[in-house]
Design an enzyme around this catalytic site. Structure first.
Site, short mmCIF file in Angstrom:
data_model
loop_
_atom_site.label_atom_id
_atom_site.label_comp_id
_atom_site.label_asym_id
_atom_site.label_seq_id
_atom_site.Cartn_x
_atom_site.Cartn_y
_atom_site.Cartn_z
CB SER A 116 -8.53 -53.74 -2.16
OG SER A 116 -7.39 -52.53 -2.11
CG HIS A 137 -3.31 -54.72 -4.33
ND1 HIS A 137 -3.24 -55.34 -3.42
CD2 HIS A 137 -4.68 -53.97 -4.47
CE1 HIS A 137 -4.14 -54.58 -2.30
NE2 HIS A 137 -4.67 -53.72 -3.05
CD GLU A 149 -0.93 -58.46 -2.41
OE1 GLU A 149 -0.66 -59.12 -1.08
OE2 GLU A 149 -2.08 -57.98 -1.93
CG ASN A 188 -5.38 -55.45 2.00
OD1 ASN A 188 -4.82 -55.38 3.48
ND2 ASN A 188 -5.51 -55.29 0.98
P1 NAD Z 1 -10.49 -42.78 -4.00
O1 NAD Z 1 -12.11 -42.41 -3.48
O2 NAD Z 1 -9.23 -41.71 -3.10
O3 NAD Z 1 -9.82 -42.39 -5.33
C1 NAD Z 1 -11.12 -43.10 -6.65
C2 NAD Z 1 -11.33 -41.90 -7.88
O4 NAD Z 1 -12.05 -42.54 -9.06
C3 NAD Z 1 -12.22 -40.55 -6.63
O5 NAD Z 1 -11.19 -39.19 -6.89
C4 NAD Z 1 -13.30 -40.46 -7.42
O6 NAD Z 1 -13.54 -39.53 -8.19
C5 NAD Z 1 -12.31 -41.40 -9.15
N1 NAD Z 1 -13.25 -41.64 -9.91
C6 NAD Z 1 -14.35 -43.04 -9.58
N2 NAD Z 1 -15.27 -43.40 -10.49
C7 NAD Z 1 -14.85 -43.19 -11.32
C8 NAD Z 1 -15.21 -43.12 -12.82
N3 NAD Z 1 -15.90 -43.76 -13.33
N4 NAD Z 1 -13.93 -42.29 -13.76
C9 NAD Z 1 -12.90 -41.84 -13.56
N5 NAD Z 1 -13.21 -41.74 -12.18
C10 NAD Z 1 -14.35 -41.98 -11.18
O7 NAD Z 1 -9.60 -43.71 -3.65
P2 NAD Z 1 -8.57 -44.99 -3.49
O8 NAD Z 1 -8.36 -45.17 -2.23
O9 NAD Z 1 -8.04 -44.11 -4.80
O10 NAD Z 1 -8.85 -46.54 -3.64
C11 NAD Z 1 -9.26 -46.82 -5.70
C12 NAD Z 1 -9.17 -48.16 -5.90
O11 NAD Z 1 -7.86 -48.31 -5.24
C13 NAD Z 1 -9.78 -48.60 -4.72
O12 NAD Z 1 -10.55 -50.11 -5.74
C14 NAD Z 1 -9.79 -49.24 -3.65
O13 NAD Z 1 -9.53 -50.84 -2.77
C15 NAD Z 1 -7.68 -49.84 -3.89
N6 NAD Z 1 -6.77 -49.83 -2.91
C16 NAD Z 1 -7.08 -48.70 -2.68
C17 NAD Z 1 -5.38 -48.58 -1.38
C18 NAD Z 1 -5.83 -47.58 0.17
O14 NAD Z 1 -4.83 -47.39 0.99
N7 NAD Z 1 -6.53 -47.00 0.31
C19 NAD Z 1 -4.85 -49.57 -1.42
C20 NAD Z 1 -4.85 -50.63 -2.25
C21 NAD Z 1 -6.02 -50.37 -3.16
#
Ligand code: NAD
Length: 281
Positions: A116, A137, A149, A188
């Site tokens: 993000s 994204h 995006e 965002n």
């Molecule tokens: P989350 O914490 O739900 O999921 C992250 C996952 O990655 C976890 O299950 C963790 O175990 C795993 N992980 C961590 N390190 C790892 C590795 N080295 N190898 C494999 N797996 C690994 O987080 P999320 O909300 O799904 O966010 C993930 C990404 O998406 C971030 O970059 C976030 O900024 C982006 N994002 C989030 C949202 C939102 O609304 N939550 C929206 C758009 C983008």
């Protein structure tokens, strides 16, 4: 592109895996531990069962058959596109892109990040193929929200951007908008200062949370008010995105107000912890 890798099977990664498999693609999800892999599979099963119950998916089992959840990154070696969706931590993502560059064998493969706020350039330059590194994204919840995006860095090739667009639009049925590689991209960068303004308004005692939200719902036809939306996004995530916007632009409108900081310190993170601007049962 029909062979998809997703690294990180959390909220976003499991959503990206689900929409890819629902579109008939073969998906490998890589998680960091057996426990996390089990949790990712559980999330996928529950979401697909809900989709089946609503008639949006003919057979949840058939879709799940197209998804493998593993803990070994080598499993993405043969993928045409790999989407990184691990934690929003620059050092972790940089380390992962170095590994992906070594592991993924297809010379044409696209290495994408769902970040993000971390500059795509920082991820591209640690690989030997920055022309094939791009931001894709997605929005939460991925199976529901249509927008993606597309974020090329200064080094991303036009071909990579166009192949990514074809994958998300024709492959997954989403709609893409183009953004520069700047913190917050389009959505965002506009949404976060709006939410922060609502928090400042509430913090100053100018209006109640309910009235601020009702104002925007009834007066501007928003589906939900900014404080309810902050609770849904998570106040920790809202604060983290605000901080990366502030870091990039140094504009006061992106600075997290003290109330937001205190609520995060207190663990009042919104829906996920049961209390934020509102209390949830
Ligand atoms: P989350 O914490 O739900 O999921 C992250 C996952 O990655 C976890 O299950 C963790 O175990 C795993 N992980 C961590 N390190 C790892 C590795 N080295 N190898 C494999 N797996 C690994 O987080 P999320 O909300 O799904 O966010 C993930 C990404 O998406 C971030 O970059 C976030 O900024 C982006 N994002 C989030 C949202 C939102 O609304 N939550 C929206 C758009 C983008």
């Amino acid at each position: 592109m029909k062979n998809v890798g997703v690294v990180g099977g959390g909220l976003m990664g499991s959503g990206i895996a689900e929409v890819s498999a629902r579109a008939g693609q073969d998906v490998v999800v890589v998680e960091s531990s057996e426990e996390a892999a089990k949790a990712a599979l559980g999330r996928l099963e529950r979401s697909l069962e809900r989709a089946e119950a609503k008639g949006k998916v003919a057979s949840a089992a058939e879709v799940l058959d197209r998804i493998r959840v593993v803990t070994d990154l080598d499993a993405v070696a043969d993928r045409e596109v790999v989407v990184e969706a691990i934690v929003e931590d620059e050092a972790a993502k940089v380390a992962l892109f170095r590994q992906l560059d070594a592991v993924v064998t297809d010379p044409d493969a696209i290495l994408a990040s769902n970040t993000s706020s971390i500059p795509i350039m920082k991820l591209g330059v640690v690989t030997s193929r920055p022309t094939q590194v791009v931001g894709i994204h997605f929005f939460n919840p991925v199976p529901v929200l249509q927008l993606v995006e597309l974020v090329p860095s200064l080094l991303t090739s036009r071909e990579t951007t166009e192949r990514s667009r074809a994958w998300v639009e024709q492959g997954l049925g989403k709609q893409a908008i183009d953004c520069q590689d700047r913190a917050g991209f389009v959505v965002n960068a506009l949404l976060i200062p709006f939410i922060l303004s609502a928090i400042r308004m509430f913090e100053s005692g100018f209006a109640s949370a309910e009235d601020i939200d009702r104002g925007l719902v009834l007066g501007a036809a928003h589906p939900q008010g900014p404080l309810a939306l902050a609770d849904l996004i998570g106040l920790d995530t809202t604060k983290a995105v605000a901080e990366s916007l502030y870091e990039e632009f140094k504009e006061p409108l992106y600075a997290a107000p003290p109330l937001l900081q205190r609520m995060v310190d207190a663990g009042l993170l919104g829906r996920k912890t049961g209390r934020g601007f509102y209390t949830y049962a």
